[in-house]
Design a protein around this motif. Structure first.
Motif, PDB file in Angstrom:
ATOM      1  N   ASP A   1       7.218  -7.485 -10.968  1.00 21.00           N
ATOM      2  CA  ASP A   1       7.687  -7.815  -9.745  1.00 21.00           C
ATOM      3  C   ASP A   1       6.428  -7.743  -8.669  1.00 21.00           C
TER       4      ASP A   1
ATOM      5  N   PRO B   1       9.759  -1.013  -8.598  1.00 20.52           N
ATOM      6  CA  PRO B   1       9.244  -2.323  -9.046  1.00 20.52           C
ATOM      7  C   PRO B   1       8.549  -1.954 -10.437  1.00 20.52           C
TER       8      PRO B   1
ATOM      9  N   ALA C   1       7.288  -5.030  -3.015  1.00 18.60           N
ATOM     10  CA  ALA C   1       8.003  -5.406  -4.113  1.00 18.60           C
ATOM     11  C   ALA C   1       9.349  -4.672  -4.026  1.00 18.60           C
TER      12      ALA C   1
END
Length: 315
Positions: free
Chosen positions: A292, A288, A278
């Motif tokens: 995400d 993140p 991510a």
């Protein structure tokens, strides 16, 4: 609570550019500023996951004030150690094709008094910590054995230590037996003194680093995934990434995910892989958040692809 220790934090400026042309005027498409340093990034990822974290770091000058303000705005408890020197500023240039160029300043030199205050601040805040993550390079003034001292003191107080550093500070700290270390492929190769061409080479190197004193090794292999080697076994984890926007802090997000999920076993590796994948899709050193993550895209297996050639072999 996850306590992070960043001896050499920074104020990070990231510019996204179409292409970097040496000797030319390059106009940035975007600009952002983030609090930087590997431990700082771990705290940012832990906070983004809704978990409590305390960041211990030396701060000085106007950049230090800015770093503290940015961390506070992200809900991170800051345990600052005032220093006479100014916190360093780093620059990252992210090109549209995913190539990243970083310019990292050396940082200020800590006095003997500042060094002792840093250790004392870690001790004061370690009582409530589930994990202590010690991360990054050491600034001037700190001996290569400094992390080893932190590991020894932390273990004496009953705390678990995760270490993300390289070179001599890593080798010195291994003698103090940190609970987990998180090298990337280059750092892993440096630790064992030889090149890595395959996932199998990386696995063997990780096993040797365990033999040097690490309780577990979580190794980031970039686009080739991650491996975890510990007492109970070894696992390989990966997740597809269509396009890399910035890999700044991806390894730090990886370590944060691992510790958030308990810091051991295949489930923690899966969380680490999800966080790392991510992070590279986000701009600059943005960490993140749960939204995400794509846990369904992560694969973790005990069947490690030993013959798989590394896309970026390390010599």
């Amino acid at each position: 609570m996850i306590l992070t220790v960043t001896p050499n934090p920074s104020l990070d400026r990231t510019y996204e550019v179409l292409a970097l042309e040496r000797g030319e005027v390059v106009r940035a498409e975007t600009e952002r500023m983030d609090p930087g340093g590997k431990g700082v990034n771990v705290s940012r990822a832990v906070a983004a996951a809704g978990r409590r974290t305390v960041a211990v770091l030396p701060l000085g000058g106007a950049p230090g004030v800015f770093v503290a303000d940015l961390l506070d705005a992200q809900g991170i408890e800051v345990a600052p150690v005032p220093i006479a020197g100014a916190t360093r500023s780093n620059i990252a240039l992210a090109e549209a094709d995913g190539v990243l160029t970083k310019i990292n300043a050396p940082g200020p030199e800590l006095t003997a008094r500042e060094q002792e205050l840093l250790l004392e601040t870690v001790r004061e805040h370690s009582r409530d910590a589930d994990w202590i993550a010690c991360c990054g390079s050491l600034p001037g003034g700190l001996a290569p054995s400094w992390y080893a001292d932190v590991v020894t003191r932390a273990h004496a107080g009953g705390a678990r230590i995760a270490l993300d550093t390289s070179g001599r500070p890593l080798l010195e700290a291994l003698r103090a037996r940190p609970d987990v270390v998180k090298p990337n492929a280059e750092e892993l190769a440096q630790a064992v003194g030889r090149s890595l061409a395959t996932v199998g080479d990386a696995l063997k190197a990780a096993e040797e680093v365990r033999g040097m004193g690490a309780g577990a090794v979580l190794a980031s292999l970039g686009a080739d995934g991650q491996i975890l080697v510990e007492d109970t076994g070894a696992w390989y984890g990966s997740a597809p990434v269509d396009a890399v926007r910035s890999n700044v802090g991806a390894g730090d997000a990886t370590l944060a995910g691992f510790l958030i999920a308990g810091g051991s076993g295949p489930d923690a590796l899966a969380c680490a892989v999800a966080h790392g994948a991510a992070a590279v899709r986000l701009p600059g050193s943005v960490m993140p958040a749960p939204a995400d993550l794509d846990a369904a895209a992560v694969t973790v297996t005990a069947e490690i692809p030993l013959e798989r050639a590394l896309k970026e072999p390390v010599s």
